[in-house]
Design an enzyme around this catalytic site. Structure first.
Site, PDB file in Angstrom:
ATOM      1  CE  LYS A  32       9.231  34.617  25.544  1.00 27.63           C
ATOM      2  NZ  LYS A  32       9.006  36.075  25.654  1.00 27.63           N
ATOM      3  CB  SER A  33      13.557  32.506  30.731  1.00 29.47           C
ATOM      4  OG  SER A  33      12.277  33.049  30.894  1.00 29.47           O
ATOM      5  NE  ARG A 133       5.869  44.317  28.657  1.00 26.14           N
ATOM      6  CZ  ARG A 133       6.412  43.118  28.556  1.00 26.14           C
ATOM      7  NH1 ARG A 133       6.748  42.641  27.354  1.00 26.14           N
ATOM      8  NH2 ARG A 133       6.642  42.382  29.626  1.00 26.14           N
ATOM      9  CB  SER A 178      10.285  41.492  38.956  1.00 26.67           C
ATOM     10  OG  SER A 178      10.766  41.679  37.629  1.00 26.67           O
ATOM     11  CD  GLN A 180      10.909  40.639  32.455  1.00 27.01           C
ATOM     12  OE1 GLN A 180      10.635  41.832  32.533  1.00 27.01           O
ATOM     13  NE2 GLN A 180      10.295  39.828  31.614  1.00 27.01           N
ATOM     14  CG  ASP A 331       5.320  34.395  31.154  1.00 29.05           C
ATOM     15  OD1 ASP A 331       4.902  35.565  31.249  1.00 29.05           O
ATOM     16  OD2 ASP A 331       6.527  34.107  31.072  1.00 29.05           O
ATOM     17  NE  ARG A 362       0.635  37.766  28.639  1.00 23.74           N
ATOM     18  CZ  ARG A 362       1.869  37.354  28.720  1.00 23.74           C
ATOM     19  NH1 ARG A 362       2.359  36.933  29.868  1.00 23.74           N
ATOM     20  NH2 ARG A 362       2.645  37.342  27.658  1.00 23.74           N
ATOM     21  NE  ARG A 406       4.343  33.875  27.758  1.00 28.34           N
ATOM     22  CZ  ARG A 406       5.200  32.958  27.316  1.00 28.34           C
ATOM     23  NH1 ARG A 406       4.747  31.828  26.814  1.00 28.34           N
ATOM     24  NH2 ARG A 406       6.507  33.172  27.368  1.00 28.34           N
TER      25      ARG A 406
END
Length: 450
Positions: A32-33, A133, A178, A180, A331, A362, A406
Site C-alpha cells: 500500500k505504501s 485523525r 513518522s 508520513q 501497522d 489502535r 487492520r
C-alpha cells in the site's frame, strides 16, 4: 478512468475455527505504501510510467483520483496494471472539486506536501474516521513553506490549503518517528530551490527516498546518532518516468502468516513479499517468539528487496519488543497481539504511542479486541502487555472494529485460532487495504462465510 466510490454497507462476520489445517501458496496484493507513492511520483514525473502490481484497494484508488484531479492522466490497463502520463513538477493544476481521500491518512498527509508547494488552492476531506485523525503533524512543518492551512479544530479535515509556488527549502527534525511526516516534508522540498533536510531520530520506512531516486532525484541519507538518519533532497529535480513493480505488502502478508502459525498443523507460503528492512520488524518479532518462518527466493524488484515466506504452525512463547522496532512494524501490532495471546507467557510491546492516532485508537481497540475474547491485557504508559494463554485463544466475543481495516483482519485471525466463534461487527473496511482478503483466506482453507 474515473473511479466511483460508494460507501460500503456494514458487513458483520462470525468466524469459526477451520475444520482442517490451512495450507497453500498465494500472493498478497501490492504494498500500500509503495502503491500510493507510485501514483504520486509518476504524476510528478515527465513521461509515461507503467506500474505493475498496484494495490487496487479503496485507499489507493483515492490517490489515483486525486492525482487525476491535479492533472495527471491515469489509466487502468488490467488487474494491477496502470499507466500514468505525468505532468511534471510544474504541470500540476488546481483541482476543480474537493479531494476526497476516503480512509487514507497516508494519501492525505503525503499529498499535503505536494499541495503546500504549488501555487493554487485545494481542499481535502475524507470519511468519518479520517476526519477525526490529526493533520497538525504535517501542517506545522509545512507552514514553513509559506502555505496557508485552514482546518477544523485540532487540525482535522476538511483541510483547505493555499499553496506557495516558490517555497523555501525546509530543515525539520521529526519529533516522533513518522514516515508520513518525513515524506510530506520531502515532497514539499521537490518544488523548492535548494536542499531540504529532514532529521529522523529513529529510522522509518524509506520507500519515499528509494522512489525519489528511482525517478531521478538526488537524495542523500546519512546516519545520525542512536539509529537516526539525516535525509537531504536536492530541490527542483527533473523527475523522469520509470516503470515500477510493486512488491507484495508485508503488512497484508502478516495476517496470512499469523493465522498459519496459529492453526495447528498449518503450513502456508506467501510469494513475492516486500522485505525492506525498515518494514520487517514483525518477522523479527515472530522469529523471537519461536515462529517457524522461512524466507526463500530473495531478490530485488523495482529497487525493493522481495522474497517468499513460508510459515508453519508450532509452539510460541512470549516476547519483549523494544520501542526502537515500532516504526518498522507499526501497522502489525494488532495481529502480533493476537499471536502473543496464543503464545505461552507474557509479551510486552514498548513505545506504542503512535498507535493512538491510526485509523482508530489502535492501542485501546486492540486491548478491547483481546479482552472481549478472554485474553488478559494491560497498558502501562505507552506499553501493551499481553498475557498469553499458551494455546487456543478462548474467543466467544464481539469485536468492534471502529472502521479500522487492520483491526477487522486481526479479529478474523483471532476467530480462526479461537475455541469459540468470534463475531466481527464490520468487515467492509478491509477493502481499503486488502481487497479479496476473505476469498484469499478461503483459498487456504479458512472456511469464512463469503
Amino acid at each position: 478512468m474515473k473511479t466511483d466510490h460508494v460507501q460500503s454497507s456494514v458487513r458483520a462476520l462470525t468466524v469459526h475455527a477451520p475444520r482442517a489445517p490451512l495450507s497453500g501458496s498465494l500472493q498478497v496484493p501490492g504494498d500500500k505504501s509503495i502503491s500510493h507513492r507510485s501514483l504520486m511520483f509518476a504524476a510528478l514525473a515527465r513521461g509515461t510510467t507503467h506500474i505493475t502490481g498496484l494495490l487496487e484497494g479503496e485507499d489507493v484508488l483515492r490517490t489515483a483520483d486525486a492525482m487525476r484531479a491535479l492533472g495527471a492522466d491515469i489509466t487502468r490497463t488490467g488487474t494491477g496494471n496502470w499507466t500514468v502520463q505525468g505532468c511534471g513538477l510544474d504541470g500540476l493544476r488546481e483541482p476543480a472539486d474537493v479531494l476526497d481521500m476516503g480512509n487514507s491518512g497516508t494519501a492525505a498527509r503525503l499529498l499535503s506536501g505536494i499541495l503546500a508547494s504549488h501555487g493554487f488552492t485545494s481542499v481535502m476531506t475524507g470519511d468519518a474516521s479520517l476526519r477525526g485523525r490529526p493533520m497538525k503533524r504535517v501542517m506545522d512543518p509545512l507552514a514553513a513553506t509559506g502555505a496557508v492551512f485552514l482546518s477544523r479544530q485540532g487540525g482535522r479535515l476538511p483541510l483547505a490549503i493555499q499553496g506557495n509556488a516558490n517555497p523555501p527549502p525546509l530543515s525539520y527534525r521529526l519529533p516522533v518517528a513518522s514516515a508520513q511526516v518525513k515524506s510530506a516534508v520531502l515532497l514539499a522540498g521537490l518544488n523548492a530551490v535548494g536542499e531540504t533536510r529532514v532529521e529522523e531520530p529513529v529510522a522509518t520506512r524509506d520507500h519515499t527516498e528509494n522512489m525519489l531516486r528511482h525517478f531521478g532525484a538526488t537524495v542523500r541519507v546519512e546516519p545520525m546518532g542512536a539509529g537516526g538518519r539525516v535525509i537531504t533532497l536536492q530541490g527542483r529535480p527533473e523527475l523522469v518516468a520509470r516503470d515500477i513493480v510493486v512488491p507484495g505488502d508485508p503488512s497484508s502478508a502478516a495476517f496470512i502468516l499469523a493465522v498459519a502459525l496459529l492453526v495447528p498443523g498449518s503450513k502456508v507460503s506467501v510469494r513475492g513479499v516486500g522485505l525492506n528492512p525498515l518494514r520487517t520488524g514483525l518477522f523479527t518479532s515472530l522469529k523471537e517468539m519461536g515462529a517457524d518462518l522461512v524466507i526463500s527466493n530473495e531478490r530485488v524488484e523495482g529497487g525493493e528487496p522481495v522474497g517468499d515466506i513460508t510459515a508453519t504452525a508450532g509452539a510460541l512463547h512470549g516476547v519483549d519488543v523494544p520501542a526502537t522496532r515500532a516504526p518498522s512494524m507499526i501497522d502489525e501490532y494488532p495481529v502480533l497481539a493476537v499471536v502473543a495471546a496464543h503464545a505461552a507467557g507474557q509479551s510486552r510491546f514498548r513505545g506504542l504511542e503512535e498507535l493512538r492516532v491510526k485509523e482508530s485508537d489502535r492501542l485501546s481497540a486492540t486491548v478491547a479486541l483481546l479482552e472481549a475474547n478472554g485474553v488478559k491485557v494491560e497498558v502501562v504508559g505507552d506499553d501493551m502487555i499481553v498475557h498469553g494463554t499458551g494455546g487456543a485463544i478462548p474467543g466467544g466475543g464481539l469485536v468492534q472494529t471502529r472502521m479500522d481495516h487492520r483491526l477487522a483482519m486481526s479479529a478474523i485471525v483471532m476467530g480462526l485460532a479461537a475455541r469459540k466463534p468470534v463475531c466481527v461487527d464490520d468487515t467492509a473496511f478491509i477493502d481499503t487495504s486488502f481487497p479479496g482478503f476473505i476469498t484469499l483466506m478461503n483459498s487456504i482453507g479458512a472456511g469464512l462465510p463469503a
